[in-house]
Design a protein around this motif. Structure first.
Motif, PDB file in Angstrom:
ATOM      1  N   VAL A  84       0.834  -1.203   0.000  1.00  0.00           N
ATOM      2  CA  VAL A  84       0.000   0.000   0.000  1.00  0.00           C
ATOM      3  C   VAL A  84       0.866   1.250   0.000  1.00  0.00           C
ATOM      4  O   VAL A  84       0.646   2.178  -0.783  1.00  0.00           O
ATOM      5  CB  VAL A  84      -0.960  -0.009   1.204  1.00  0.00           C
ATOM      6  CG1 VAL A  84      -1.624   1.355   1.380  1.00  0.00           C
ATOM      7  CG2 VAL A  84      -2.034  -1.069   1.008  1.00  0.00           C
ATOM      8  N   SER A  85       1.876   1.285   0.861  1.00  0.00           N
ATOM      9  CA  SER A  85       2.759   2.459   0.889  1.00  0.00           C
ATOM     10  C   SER A  85       3.536   2.584  -0.413  1.00  0.00           C
ATOM     11  O   SER A  85       3.749   3.699  -0.916  1.00  0.00           O
ATOM     12  CB  SER A  85       3.709   2.384   2.082  1.00  0.00           C
ATOM     13  OG  SER A  85       4.543   1.242   2.013  1.00  0.00           O
ATOM     14  N   LEU A  86       3.962   1.452  -0.995  1.00  0.00           N
ATOM     15  CA  LEU A  86       4.635   1.482  -2.297  1.00  0.00           C
ATOM     16  C   LEU A  86       3.713   2.062  -3.364  1.00  0.00           C
ATOM     17  O   LEU A  86       4.138   2.883  -4.197  1.00  0.00           O
ATOM     18  CB  LEU A  86       5.098   0.080  -2.689  1.00  0.00           C
ATOM     19  CG  LEU A  86       5.833  -0.098  -4.019  1.00  0.00           C
ATOM     20  CD1 LEU A  86       6.791  -1.287  -3.946  1.00  0.00           C
ATOM     21  CD2 LEU A  86       4.880  -0.314  -5.187  1.00  0.00           C
ATOM     22  N   THR A  87       2.448   1.643  -3.343  1.00  0.00           N
ATOM     23  CA  THR A  87       1.485   2.136  -4.330  1.00  0.00           C
ATOM     24  C   THR A  87       1.317   3.645  -4.215  1.00  0.00           C
ATOM     25  O   THR A  87       1.282   4.362  -5.234  1.00  0.00           O
ATOM     26  CB  THR A  87       0.130   1.427  -4.143  1.00  0.00           C
ATOM     27  OG1 THR A  87       0.297   0.020  -4.330  1.00  0.00           O
ATOM     28  CG2 THR A  87      -0.903   1.941  -5.142  1.00  0.00           C
ATOM     29  N   LEU A  88       1.221   4.148  -3.008  1.00  0.00           N
ATOM     30  CA  LEU A  88       1.062   5.592  -2.824  1.00  0.00           C
ATOM     31  C   LEU A  88       2.293   6.347  -3.320  1.00  0.00           C
ATOM     32  O   LEU A  88       2.180   7.412  -3.948  1.00  0.00           O
ATOM     33  CB  LEU A  88       0.792   5.898  -1.356  1.00  0.00           C
ATOM     34  CG  LEU A  88      -0.551   5.398  -0.812  1.00  0.00           C
ATOM     35  CD1 LEU A  88      -0.607   5.533   0.703  1.00  0.00           C
ATOM     36  CD2 LEU A  88      -1.710   6.135  -1.460  1.00  0.00           C
ATOM     37  N   LYS A  89       3.476   5.801  -3.058  1.00  0.00           N
ATOM     38  CA  LYS A  89       4.705   6.426  -3.569  1.00  0.00           C
ATOM     39  C   LYS A  89       4.724   6.408  -5.093  1.00  0.00           C
ATOM     40  O   LYS A  89       5.155   7.375  -5.739  1.00  0.00           O
ATOM     41  CB  LYS A  89       5.940   5.691  -3.028  1.00  0.00           C
ATOM     42  CG  LYS A  89       6.197   5.889  -1.550  1.00  0.00           C
ATOM     43  CD  LYS A  89       7.405   5.080  -1.092  1.00  0.00           C
ATOM     44  CE  LYS A  89       7.638   5.220   0.400  1.00  0.00           C
ATOM     45  NZ  LYS A  89       8.785   4.399   0.876  1.00  0.00           N
ATOM     46  N   MET A  90       4.258   5.307  -5.672  1.00  0.00           N
ATOM     47  CA  MET A  90       4.243   5.198  -7.133  1.00  0.00           C
ATOM     48  C   MET A  90       3.249   6.178  -7.740  1.00  0.00           C
ATOM     49  O   MET A  90       3.513   6.767  -8.796  1.00  0.00           O
ATOM     50  CB  MET A  90       3.925   3.760  -7.539  1.00  0.00           C
ATOM     51  CG  MET A  90       4.042   3.509  -9.035  1.00  0.00           C
ATOM     52  SD  MET A  90       4.136   1.741  -9.426  1.00  0.00           S
ATOM     53  CE  MET A  90       2.564   1.167  -8.766  1.00  0.00           C
ATOM     54  N   LEU A  91       2.106   6.374  -7.081  1.00  0.00           N
ATOM     55  CA  LEU A  91       1.130   7.334  -7.583  1.00  0.00           C
ATOM     56  C   LEU A  91       1.704   8.748  -7.612  1.00  0.00           C
ATOM     57  O   LEU A  91       1.381   9.534  -8.510  1.00  0.00           O
ATOM     58  CB  LEU A  91      -0.138   7.289  -6.726  1.00  0.00           C
ATOM     59  CG  LEU A  91      -0.983   6.028  -6.840  1.00  0.00           C
ATOM     60  CD1 LEU A  91      -2.154   6.087  -5.859  1.00  0.00           C
ATOM     61  CD2 LEU A  91      -1.496   5.824  -8.257  1.00  0.00           C
ATOM     62  N   GLU A  92       2.542   9.077  -6.636  1.00  0.00           N
ATOM     63  CA  GLU A  92       3.192  10.385  -6.649  1.00  0.00           C
ATOM     64  C   GLU A  92       4.038  10.559  -7.902  1.00  0.00           C
ATOM     65  O   GLU A  92       4.083  11.641  -8.495  1.00  0.00           O
ATOM     66  CB  GLU A  92       4.070  10.546  -5.407  1.00  0.00           C
ATOM     67  CG  GLU A  92       3.300  10.666  -4.109  1.00  0.00           C
ATOM     68  CD  GLU A  92       4.227  10.883  -2.928  1.00  0.00           C
ATOM     69  OE1 GLU A  92       5.400  11.281  -3.144  1.00  0.00           O
ATOM     70  OE2 GLU A  92       3.799  10.646  -1.784  1.00  0.00           O
ATOM     71  N   VAL A 145      -5.025   8.204  -1.450  1.00  0.00           N
ATOM     72  CA  VAL A 145      -4.837   8.217  -2.900  1.00  0.00           C
ATOM     73  C   VAL A 145      -5.141   9.599  -3.450  1.00  0.00           C
ATOM     74  O   VAL A 145      -4.373  10.169  -4.238  1.00  0.00           O
ATOM     75  CB  VAL A 145      -5.721   7.146  -3.572  1.00  0.00           C
ATOM     76  CG1 VAL A 145      -5.777   7.368  -5.092  1.00  0.00           C
ATOM     77  CG2 VAL A 145      -5.191   5.751  -3.283  1.00  0.00           C
ATOM     78  N   ARG A 146      -6.268  10.176  -3.045  1.00  0.00           N
ATOM     79  CA  ARG A 146      -6.650  11.489  -3.558  1.00  0.00           C
ATOM     80  C   ARG A 146      -5.698  12.588  -3.104  1.00  0.00           C
ATOM     81  O   ARG A 146      -5.526  13.594  -3.788  1.00  0.00           O
ATOM     82  CB  ARG A 146      -8.084  11.815  -3.151  1.00  0.00           C
ATOM     83  CG  ARG A 146      -9.129  11.289  -4.111  1.00  0.00           C
ATOM     84  CD  ARG A 146      -8.800  11.703  -5.532  1.00  0.00           C
ATOM     85  NE  ARG A 146      -9.861  11.354  -6.471  1.00  0.00           N
ATOM     86  CZ  ARG A 146      -9.665  11.218  -7.770  1.00  0.00           C
ATOM     87  NH1 ARG A 146      -8.449  11.371  -8.274  1.00  0.00           N
ATOM     88  NH2 ARG A 146     -10.656  10.913  -8.562  1.00  0.00           N
ATOM     89  N   ASP A 147      -5.059  12.391  -1.961  1.00  0.00           N
ATOM     90  CA  ASP A 147      -4.092  13.391  -1.502  1.00  0.00           C
ATOM     91  C   ASP A 147      -2.892  13.476  -2.437  1.00  0.00           C
ATOM     92  O   ASP A 147      -2.304  14.553  -2.598  1.00  0.00           O
ATOM     93  CB  ASP A 147      -3.608  13.055  -0.084  1.00  0.00           C
ATOM     94  CG  ASP A 147      -4.662  13.330   0.975  1.00  0.00           C
ATOM     95  OD1 ASP A 147      -5.615  14.082   0.691  1.00  0.00           O
ATOM     96  OD2 ASP A 147      -4.535  12.783   2.089  1.00  0.00           O
ATOM     97  N   VAL A 148      -2.506  12.340  -3.020  1.00  0.00           N
ATOM     98  CA  VAL A 148      -1.292  12.324  -3.856  1.00  0.00           C
ATOM     99  C   VAL A 148      -1.606  12.216  -5.340  1.00  0.00           C
ATOM    100  O   VAL A 148      -0.715  12.423  -6.174  1.00  0.00           O
ATOM    101  CB  VAL A 148      -0.355  11.162  -3.452  1.00  0.00           C
ATOM    102  CG1 VAL A 148       0.077  11.310  -2.005  1.00  0.00           C
ATOM    103  CG2 VAL A 148      -0.992   9.808  -3.690  1.00  0.00           C
ATOM    104  N   TYR A 149      -2.852  11.885  -5.690  1.00  0.00           N
ATOM    105  CA  TYR A 149      -3.169  11.647  -7.100  1.00  0.00           C
ATOM    106  C   TYR A 149      -4.500  12.306  -7.459  1.00  0.00           C
ATOM    107  O   TYR A 149      -5.548  11.886  -6.971  1.00  0.00           O
ATOM    108  CB  TYR A 149      -3.231  10.143  -7.395  1.00  0.00           C
ATOM    109  CG  TYR A 149      -3.165   9.825  -8.873  1.00  0.00           C
ATOM    110  CD1 TYR A 149      -1.931   9.819  -9.529  1.00  0.00           C
ATOM    111  CD2 TYR A 149      -4.319   9.576  -9.601  1.00  0.00           C
ATOM    112  CE1 TYR A 149      -1.860   9.561 -10.882  1.00  0.00           C
ATOM    113  CE2 TYR A 149      -4.248   9.314 -10.965  1.00  0.00           C
ATOM    114  CZ  TYR A 149      -3.016   9.310 -11.594  1.00  0.00           C
ATOM    115  OH  TYR A 149      -2.940   9.063 -12.944  1.00  0.00           O
ATOM    116  N   GLN A 150      -4.437  13.321  -8.298  1.00  0.00           N
ATOM    117  CA  GLN A 150      -5.637  14.076  -8.659  1.00  0.00           C
ATOM    118  C   GLN A 150      -6.146  13.772 -10.061  1.00  0.00           C
ATOM    119  O   GLN A 150      -7.195  14.278 -10.475  1.00  0.00           O
ATOM    120  CB  GLN A 150      -5.381  15.582  -8.530  1.00  0.00           C
ATOM    121  CG  GLN A 150      -5.189  16.057  -7.098  1.00  0.00           C
ATOM    122  CD  GLN A 150      -3.798  15.776  -6.557  1.00  0.00           C
ATOM    123  OE1 GLN A 150      -2.801  16.089  -7.209  1.00  0.00           O
ATOM    124  NE2 GLN A 150      -3.722  15.190  -5.373  1.00  0.00           N
TER     125      GLN A 150
END
Length: 362
Positions: free
Chosen positions: A244-252, A282-287
């Motif tokens: 999950v944390s990897l996914t959020l970093k990747m979305l950034e 997700v929405r915080d890092v990916y719009q």
């Protein structure tokens, strides 16, 4: 769900997508899309966007028999029949580009399956039986990919994306979910490499990011999407605690690429429920646009859209038995159930259980 959707070059008449579903109806030999497939997809073209069944980018990337490819001239010509059928009815369609990785067998792909590391898990795929015919067969021991294997795979994805545009697709969705090739690179359990593609989260996401970048450079980022499943455990023994944390970093890292959409697959096979906190993170890092699929009904889909957690909502099996699903939702007409009989005709066969489902007012 019924409002128009606009993002860069993607213009949709509604926010309902048909999710990718393997149906194994391609013409043999050659795994060629055909008129029957064109009819099937054309019947469902009122979806704002159709995402095709998983489509192998190469013989090496294949893991299930009778799935349509997109790496030969005959396959490209076959897909053109499908895209024409959808476009003639005002629909849009992305092809899901697929490399199954270790979930394969040499009798299907022609060579030892590829993976980040030579780690086999108990798993079965649909392939040729030793006694004749087709059925479920145990996957083989995979081979750890060399740098040359990785470079060749990136090149295969780029060529498949070019082939997709030639075939008339509006874009491509890269399958990086469900225990297939890219998903195994993202997860520590399956990725035990000690080179630039293993170890840290940044290294484990490198292969996928490099591939997305290469495809975007060739056909335009606005025509590229990617499917992820960080809460699904299909193909693995345990959930990866870092995924999950990897996914959020990747979305950034994906945010500035301005892709067509990110597609989250949820609630299939073995899975964890997706917490609302994840959707907020997700929405915080990916719009940019997000699509969500996974046993949604109309009310759940509406809620995701209303809260801003999704821009597009995808439905799988409801589209099997309801080719006019959009109209049924919009008019509150009852749905034809996806039942045991429908499951029997899901994979392989002919028009039965494929193109013979009627519209509500047929």
């Amino acid at each position: 769900m019924f409002q128009d959707f606009e993002h860069q070059s993607l213009s949709l008449t509604n926010r309902i997508a048909m999710a990718p579903m393997t149906r194994s109806r391609s013409t043999q030999p050659g795994d060629i899309p055909n008129e029957l497939m064109a009819k099937y997809y054309g019947q469902r073209a009122t979806a704002g966007l159709i995402v095709t069944e998983g489509t192998p980018i190469s013989e090496v990337g294949r893991g299930y028999s009778m799935t349509p490819g997109i790496y030969t001239p005959e396959q490209i010509a076959g897909w053109r029949k499908v895209t024409n059928a959808i476009h003639e009815k005002g629909g849009k369609v992305f092809v899901q580009l697929w490399h199954v990785g270790r979930r394969s067998h040499s009798s299907i792909s022609g060579q030892q399956p590829l993976a980040p590391s030579a780690i086999k898990v108990p798993d079965q795929v649909f392939g040729p039986l030793p006694s004749g015919g087709f059925g479920m067969i145990e996957i083989e021991q995979p081979k750890a990919m060399t740098q040359q294997d990785i470079d060749n795979t990136v090149a295969d994805f780029v060529q498949a994306a070019k082939n997709a545009i030639e075939a008339g697709f509006d874009g491509v969705e890269i399958h990086a979910a469900h225990g297939y090739l890219f998903d195994t690179f993202l997860r520590f359990e399956s990725n035990q490499r000690n080179d630039q593609y293993g170890g840290s989260p940044e290294n484990r996401m490198r292969f996928l990011l490099e591939t997305l970048s290469a495809i975007g450079n060739e056909i335009g980022n606005e025509k590229v999407a990617v499917r992820l499943s960080p809460h699904v455990i299909e193909g693995f023994a345990e959930q990866d605690p870092e995924l999950v944390s990897l996914t959020l970093k990747m979305l950034e890292k994906l945010q500035p690429m301005n892709l067509a959409y990110i597609h989250f697959s949820e609630n299939i096979s073995r899975y964890h429920e997706v917490p609302e906190s994840f959707r907020q993170q997700v929405r915080d890092v990916y719009q940019n646009p997000i699509m969500v699929a996974g046993k949604l009904d109309k009310d759940k889909a509406q809620a995701l859209l209303a809260k801003g957690y999704a821009d597009l909502v995808a439905f799988g099996t409801p589209f099997v038995t309801n080719p006019d699903l959009v109209a049924r939702f919009e008019n509150n007409w009852p749905l034809a159930e996806f039942d045991a009989d429908a499951r029997l005709t899901l994979y392989g066969g002919n028009a039965e259980g494929y193109t013979d489902y009627s519209s509500y007012f047929a």
